[in-house]
Enzyme design. Structure first.
Site, mmCIF file in Angstrom:
data_model
loop_
_atom_site.group_PDB
_atom_site.id
_atom_site.type_symbol
_atom_site.label_atom_id
_atom_site.label_comp_id
_atom_site.label_asym_id
_atom_site.label_seq_id
_atom_site.Cartn_x
_atom_site.Cartn_y
_atom_site.Cartn_z
ATOM 1 N N HIS A 111 1.575 7.275 -2.911
ATOM 2 C CA HIS A 111 0.677 6.813 -1.857
ATOM 3 C C HIS A 111 -0.777 6.784 -2.333
ATOM 4 C CE1 HIS A 111 -2.017 7.860 1.583
ATOM 5 N NE2 HIS A 111 -1.529 6.714 1.992
ATOM 6 N N GLU A 131 -6.951 11.168 5.490
ATOM 7 C CA GLU A 131 -5.830 10.452 6.117
ATOM 8 C C GLU A 131 -4.746 11.456 6.523
ATOM 9 O OE1 GLU A 131 -4.115 7.347 3.703
ATOM 10 O OE2 GLU A 131 -2.550 6.898 5.184
ATOM 11 N N GLU A 176 -1.368 3.857 -4.409
ATOM 12 C CA GLU A 176 -1.497 2.625 -3.611
ATOM 13 C C GLU A 176 -2.979 2.384 -3.257
ATOM 14 O OE1 GLU A 176 -1.863 2.112 0.762
ATOM 15 O OE2 GLU A 176 0.184 2.849 0.499
ATOM 16 N N HIS A 177 -3.703 3.438 -2.921
ATOM 17 C CA HIS A 177 -5.141 3.306 -2.612
ATOM 18 C C HIS A 177 -5.906 2.801 -3.847
ATOM 19 C CE1 HIS A 177 -5.741 5.752 1.273
ATOM 20 N NE2 HIS A 177 -4.455 5.547 1.135
#
Lengths: 436, 427
Positions: free
Chosen positions: B58, B138, B61-62
């Site tokens: 994840h 997040e 992905e950023h």
């Protein structure tokens, strides 16, 4: 299809929009009442949503259970979608079952049971839904922010009311409200999907033939008096590791000539991933996962608001940064490049607002409710491209008031109040999160 | 072309192609709006991580939105936003995908930018440091301060003992804070390559021209030696597991999970129907009993996992004031046991099928929805055509199958329960 083909008159002087499309075997019928929560009396907050939801719970001699079962057997969903400017009965169904599902919707609209027992039950369920909302910090922040920003103005009232206001609602009150408002002139029928025009018109005439004509005058919304002070509401909730911050002011209504130039300004400030807010708050400093500015669209003046959610520790620093960014945005304005970039983004992305038949229908109905021109959709891109830097500057000067910002922070007060007071010199009011 | 599959009755056809370097391509021409959904699906998700490095799929992905050998930081987003395109991404247990929604005339720009970042991403320390902070925020948003996100994370931690589904896709906070630039670079070179990706295009384009464009931008990218994936089988659960968490909640919240079938398994459609009968819609058995009749719960939701390996069938219940998990459990057990003991009648079965069919078509309405469904099935099951076969299999499920899968999968001994309750007040 031209706008005039898509818009026509329906039963009892109602308005009809059609977005016919046969790609997939589904259809949607929305029935929009041109009166929403903004029309609720101040001591009966939540009345319109309550009346519509109660109608959905039994109609045409079918109780709630039977109505639910009949709809679901058809592969249909019938939802009540309350708003400030309208309430929508939204039906989605397999196209082959369109007419029987519309028959049930027509009963909800024209022959609601409005049972006393269901009304009491609905009060309890609405209070339970409010309990659920209190466990969702974003929704909680939005509820308090609207109230802080608008105060006694109708847009400051929660759509579903408050616990005290709900106790004042009843089945007879719902009946009086519906009898007064359900009339052709107040209704917009919208079709999207796999149903031919002739069939649709015949079904409308058959199922809504008993609809009475007439309309209820839409009351003008009261003028919002500027608060003329910067104020912070700290909504105290225990054990937070993060703060939900909403910060903003009222904006011009959607049909106002200044709306579009101000929307360009808001897009440049915080409407894209590369806009000022996201760049400074997230990309450069990693302070918040999201950092956006949005301009609400409504019949009256909705909010221009910034949303950020930093860690509790970084909250004072983030709030100070956002206030400084807002000040610089208002006082120093935008560069020509920023305005041009925002316009290109808005013009290029407009297609996403009308990508599906359902999108096109929603836009047409919203434009109708909010008093936008009938060719709004067709001219939108050209209008965006025609906005000038001067118009953006003028709209910002006329509407933006950094001294009049409402700030709502949902967080843990005992950890945050002291640090916040070091970066915020205005009044800080602390309220428990269950207080509204 | 490797295969093709018609979509609905409107004459649209999805077609699958593959380049020599292994890049999969799924094209569905749909000119109903002047837009294109352009998605890149990579066969890497949190299941490919290891303990101590959870969250890297994840976080990476950023990083994909940052800098390449040719583009300065932020240029990727800037060039797309300048023409009105919208871009985002998502990471889940079995995959990561990057989505672009664009005006049709911007196809060449997106192909150029996406091919560039598939092979030429640059990862530096400041970007990793900044994104670690963003992801930590997040996580606070989705887990620490969100009781549902927290319960979901705890449910999977408790329900799995060896399978990588036991850690959250966003990663444990300590692991996120420990991810290094070297970790990110190694992850990129291992998993981001054309032979681990499928492009999915849905919208207003010419098929031949799109294929030529893709070949031009991606054809020379090298494939990689993907590591062989170890097949980890979670041992059967033989006894109920449960845990209670004290949280500042307005009312009690329950989350139950039973291990269900994988997305491609034969039983998946029957479980989908069982869940529909139990908890989808106002007239479903559990909603009627707990929300409408007894008012024990304010809401109730049930879902079927769409994972490659067996994920959890989840049941989420939010109780009303004054009601406890104990009372809810008795009613839930009673209704589930009833369906395990007696098959539903044809009318109830037909209602469930109708609702599933309607939801299926509605989800395919926007270009993005079509692309996402195709990419998800292709990446999770290895064949996008299973999407349409699953819809057909739903039609064929018999009442006895529903009864059987409820008895088999929703067995109390295989259940995991997590509960959030407010601290007790002193009298």
């Amino acid at each position: 299809m031209t706008p005039n083909d898509a818009r026509s008159e329906g039963p009892a002087g109602s308005t009809v929009f059609r977005e016919e499309n046969h790609d997939l075997p589904v259809a949607r019928l929305s029935v929009t009442l041109r009166l929403g929560a903004a029309a609720d009396p101040a001591d009966q907050m939540g009345l319109t949503a309550f009346a519509a939801e109660l109608a959905r719970r039994g109609a045409g001699g079918r109780g709630r259970t039977q109505l639910d079962a009949e709809l679901e057997r058809l592969g249909a969903e019938l939802e009540v979608v309350p708003g400030y400017d309208s309430v929508v009965l939204d039906l989605e169904v397999l196209a082959r079952n369109f007419e029987p599902a519309v028959r049930l919707l027509a009963d909800v609209l024209l022959l609601p049971d409005l049972d006393e027992g269901e009304a009491t039950k609905l009060q309890r369920e609405t209070i339970a839904a409010l309990d659920e909302l209190r466990d969702d910090d974003s929704a909680l922040a939005q509820r308090f922010f609207s109230h802080q920003l608008y105060g006694d103005h109708p847009y400051g009232r929660p759509l579903h009311g408050t616990e005290p206001s709900l106790t004042r609602l009843s089945a007879p009150l719902a009946r009086r409200t519906l009898e007064r408002t359900i009339a052709g002139g107040n209704l917009i029928f919208g079709l999207a999907g796999d149903v031919e025009r002739d069939r649709f018109e015949a079904i409308l005439a058959r199922r809504f033939g008993s609809l009475r004509s007439g309309s209820t005058a839409t009351e003008p919304l009261p003028t919002l008096r500027p608060a003329s002070k910067l104020r912070l509401l700290l909504v105290d909730k225990p054990e937070r590791t993060q703060s939900q911050i909403l910060l903003g002011q009222p904006a011009p209504r959607w049909a106002d000539p200044d709306f579009l130039p101000l929307q360009v300004a808001a897009t440049a400030f915080g409407g894209t991933f590369t806009a000022r807010l996201m760049t400074e708050v997230r990309v450069k400093r990693g302070l918040s996962y999201g950092a956006t500015a949005r301009l609400g669209q409504g019949r009256g003046a909705r909010a221009l608001a910034v949303t950020v959610f930093p860690s509790l520790v970084d909250t004072p620093k983030t709030l100070a940064l956002v206030l400084e960014l807002w000040r610089a945005w208002v006082e120093e304005g935008l560069t020509e490049d920023e305005v041009e970039f925002a316009k290109n983004h808005m013009a290029g992305s407009f297609g996403f607002h009308i990508a599906t038949p359902e999108d096109r229908l929603d836009l047409a109905v919203a434009a109708e409710v909010c008093g936008l021109p009938r060719d709004y959709r067709e001219r939108a891109v050209a209008r965006i491209r025609a906005v000038t830097c001067e118009e953006v500057r003028g709209a910002m000067e006329r509407h933006l008031r950094p001294q009049d910002l409402a700030i709502t922070v949902v967080s843990t007060a005992k950890k945050l109040r002291g640090p916040l007071s070091k970066v915020f010199s205005g009044p800080i009011e602390v309220v428990p999160y269950g207080s509204f | 072309m490797e295969s093709e599959q018609p979509l609905g009755a409107g004459g649209r056809i999805a077609r699958k192609f593959r380049l020599a370097n292994g890049l999969g391509i799924l094209l569905l021409r749909d000119p109903s709006a002047p837009l294109i959904a352009y998605q890149t699906w990579f066969g890497v998700g949190s299941r490919h991580e290891r303990e101590g490095k959870t969250g890297i799929a994840h976080l990476f992905e950023h990083l994909m939105f940052n800098q390449t050998e040719q583009l300065a930081p932020g240029e990727f987003d800037r060039r797309l936003e300048a023409v009105g395109a919208e871009t985002n991404a998502a990471t889940w247990v079995d995959w990561t995908f990057y989505r672009n929604s664009l005006p049709r005339e911007q196809l060449a720009l997106v192909a150029e930018l996406e091919a560039d970042r598939m092979a030429h991403l640059v990862v530096h320390d400041p970007q990793v440091t900044s994104e670690r902070e963003v992801v930590a925020n997040e996580r606070r948003f989705r887990v620490e301060d969100d009781v549902d996100g927290f319960l979901s994370e705890q449910l999977y931690r408790l329900a799995y003992t060896v399978h990588p589904y036991r850690w959250p896709t966003i990663g444990w906070m300590a692991d996120i804070e420990g991810i290094t630039t070297e970790d990110a670079r190694a992850f990129y070179h291992t998993y981001y390559a054309p032979n681990n990706a499928t492009l999915v295009l849905v919208g207003d384009f010419e098929e031949r021209a799109a294929l030529d464009l893709i070949e031009r931008h991606y054809g020379t990218l090298p494939s990689s030696n993907l590591p062989a994936e170890e097949r980890i089988v979670e041992p059967p659960q033989t006894a109920e597991r449960r845990e209670l968490f004290i949280k500042p909640v307005a009312t009690e919240r329950l989350l139950w999970g039973w291990r269900g079938p994988g997305l491609a398994e034969e039983d998946h459609p029957a479980v989908e129907i069982a869940v529909e009968i139990l908890a989808s819609g106002q007239s479903s058995r559990l909603v009627r009993r707990l929300v409408i009749e007894t008012e024990i719960a304010s809401s109730l939701h049930m879902s079927v996992p769409e994972f490659r390996d067996p994920g959890l069938v989840e049941l989420r219940v939010i109780l009303q004031r004054g009601h406890s998990a104990v009372a809810a459990k008795a009613l839930l057990d009673e209704e589930i046991d009833r369906l395990a003991a007696t098959a539903p009648d044809e009318e109830e079965l037909e209602k469930a099928k109708c609702r599933i069919e309607a939801r299926f078509w509605h989800s395919l309405r926007p270009h993005d929805g079509k692309a996402e469904a195709l990419g998800h099935y292709q990446t999770t099951t290895g064949d996008y055509r299973r999407l349409f076969r699953a819809a057909e299999r739903v039609r064929a499920v018999a009442p006895a199958e529903v009864q059987r899968v409820v008895a088999h999968y929703l067995d109390a001994r295989r259940r995991t329960i997590v509960t959030a309750a407010a601290p007790r007040r002193k009298s």
